[in-house]
Motif scaffolding. Structure first.
Motif, PDB file in Angstrom:
ATOM      1  N   ARG A  60      12.274   1.121  14.189  1.00 57.50           N
ATOM      2  CA  ARG A  60      11.528   0.330  12.953  1.00 57.50           C
ATOM      3  C   ARG A  60      10.628   1.724  12.729  1.00 57.50           C
ATOM      4  O   ARG A  60       9.668   2.887  13.400  1.00 57.50           O
ATOM      5  N   PHE A  61      10.817   1.609  10.990  1.00 59.80           N
ATOM      6  CA  PHE A  61      10.405   2.736  10.642  1.00 59.80           C
ATOM      7  C   PHE A  61       8.693   2.617  10.603  1.00 59.80           C
ATOM      8  O   PHE A  61       8.390   3.990  11.098  1.00 59.80           O
ATOM      9  N   ARG A  62       8.293   2.268  10.686  1.00 54.52           N
ATOM     10  CA  ARG A  62       6.765   1.900  11.002  1.00 54.52           C
ATOM     11  C   ARG A  62       6.215   2.180  12.041  1.00 54.52           C
ATOM     12  O   ARG A  62       5.581   2.983  12.604  1.00 54.52           O
ATOM     13  N   GLU A  63       6.880   1.781  12.853  1.00 56.02           N
ATOM     14  CA  GLU A  63       5.901   0.969  14.255  1.00 56.02           C
ATOM     15  C   GLU A  63       6.374   1.693  15.050  1.00 56.02           C
ATOM     16  O   GLU A  63       6.065   2.573  16.215  1.00 56.02           O
ATOM     17  N   ASP A  64       7.921   2.616  14.982  1.00 53.03           N
ATOM     18  CA  ASP A  64       8.339   3.303  16.931  1.00 53.03           C
ATOM     19  C   ASP A  64       8.794   5.031  15.922  1.00 53.03           C
ATOM     20  O   ASP A  64       8.635   5.565  16.651  1.00 53.03           O
ATOM     21  N   LEU A  65       8.540   4.941  14.948  1.00 50.62           N
ATOM     22  CA  LEU A  65       8.695   6.529  14.018  1.00 50.62           C
ATOM     23  C   LEU A  65       7.633   6.655  13.266  1.00 50.62           C
ATOM     24  O   LEU A  65       7.270   7.808  12.939  1.00 50.62           O
ATOM     25  N   GLY A  66       6.512   6.194  13.234  1.00 49.29           N
ATOM     26  CA  GLY A  66       5.420   6.681  12.661  1.00 49.29           C
ATOM     27  C   GLY A  66       5.391   6.631  10.812  1.00 49.29           C
ATOM     28  O   GLY A  66       4.387   6.763  10.781  1.00 49.29           O
ATOM     29  N   PHE A  67       6.122   5.716  10.379  1.00 44.70           N
ATOM     30  CA  PHE A  67       6.737   5.720   9.015  1.00 44.70           C
ATOM     31  C   PHE A  67       5.052   5.461   8.329  1.00 44.70           C
ATOM     32  O   PHE A  67       4.580   4.329   8.700  1.00 44.70           O
ATOM     33  N   ASN A  68       4.080   5.945   7.721  1.00 42.51           N
ATOM     34  CA  ASN A  68       3.888   5.224   6.439  1.00 42.51           C
ATOM     35  C   ASN A  68       3.999   5.114   4.896  1.00 42.51           C
ATOM     36  O   ASN A  68       5.313   5.753   5.056  1.00 42.51           O
ATOM     37  N   SER A  69       3.151   4.631   4.213  1.00 39.69           N
ATOM     38  CA  SER A  69       3.690   4.187   2.822  1.00 39.69           C
ATOM     39  C   SER A  69       4.055   5.227   2.336  1.00 39.69           C
ATOM     40  O   SER A  69       5.034   5.206   1.690  1.00 39.69           O
ATOM     41  N   LEU A  70       3.501   6.066   2.710  1.00 38.35           N
ATOM     42  CA  LEU A  70       4.039   7.670   2.028  1.00 38.35           C
ATOM     43  C   LEU A  70       4.829   8.273   2.095  1.00 38.35           C
ATOM     44  O   LEU A  70       5.870   8.419   1.484  1.00 38.35           O
ATOM     45  N   SER A  71       4.993   8.207   3.481  1.00 39.85           N
ATOM     46  CA  SER A  71       6.437   9.059   3.815  1.00 39.85           C
ATOM     47  C   SER A  71       7.300   8.102   4.012  1.00 39.85           C
ATOM     48  O   SER A  71       8.227   8.729   3.397  1.00 39.85           O
ATOM     49  N   PHE A  72       7.413   6.908   3.649  1.00 43.38           N
ATOM     50  CA  PHE A  72       8.910   6.634   3.481  1.00 43.38           C
ATOM     51  C   PHE A  72       9.295   6.601   1.922  1.00 43.38           C
ATOM     52  O   PHE A  72      10.631   6.727   2.083  1.00 43.38           O
ATOM     53  N   MET A  73       7.721   6.836   1.409  1.00 44.52           N
ATOM     54  CA  MET A  73       8.526   6.634  -0.414  1.00 44.52           C
ATOM     55  C   MET A  73       9.192   7.827  -0.525  1.00 44.52           C
ATOM     56  O   MET A  73       9.672   7.897  -1.107  1.00 44.52           O
ATOM     57  N   THR A  74       8.015   9.007   0.279  1.00 45.41           N
ATOM     58  CA  THR A  74       8.905  10.235   0.327  1.00 45.41           C
ATOM     59  C   THR A  74      10.394  10.779   0.910  1.00 45.41           C
ATOM     60  O   THR A  74      10.854  11.205   0.208  1.00 45.41           O
ATOM     61  N   PHE A  75      10.408  10.221   1.334  1.00 44.90           N
ATOM     62  CA  PHE A  75      11.630   9.989   2.808  1.00 44.90           C
ATOM     63  C   PHE A  75      13.268   8.762   1.927  1.00 44.90           C
ATOM     64  O   PHE A  75      13.988   9.616   1.802  1.00 44.90           O
TER      65      PHE A  75
END
Length: 78
Positions: free
Chosen positions: A27-42
């Motif tokens: 999972r992006f958030r729980e396993d890979l440490g993404f937050n809202s900003l990093s996910f949108m940048t990604f």
């Protein structure tokens, strides 16, 4: 390099894992440490690198790598 590998390389840039360590059930958030900003940048990086246009409402519902790959496959078929 195939599109899946490119996708995983982009994911790896935003977390502390190598592309080869990333699995479809992560999972992006729980396993890979993404937050809202990093996910949108990604997502922006993904669009630029793979030359696709993501539907924001679809993209923000994605939680796992597998879901993201399925969504990307539908974009590549269009």
């Amino acid at each position: 390099m195939d599109k899946k590998h490119k996708f995983l390389e982009i994911v790896a840039k935003y977390c502390d894992k190598e592309a080869s360590e990333i699995t479809e059930d992560m999972r992006f958030r729980e396993d890979l440490g993404f937050n809202s900003l990093s996910f949108m940048t990604f997502l922006g990086d993904l669009e630029d690198t793979l030359d696709v246009e993501l539907e924001e409402e679809e993209a923000i519902r994605i939680t796992t790598i597998g879901e993201a790959l399925q969504y990307m496959n539908t974009l590549f078929e269009e």
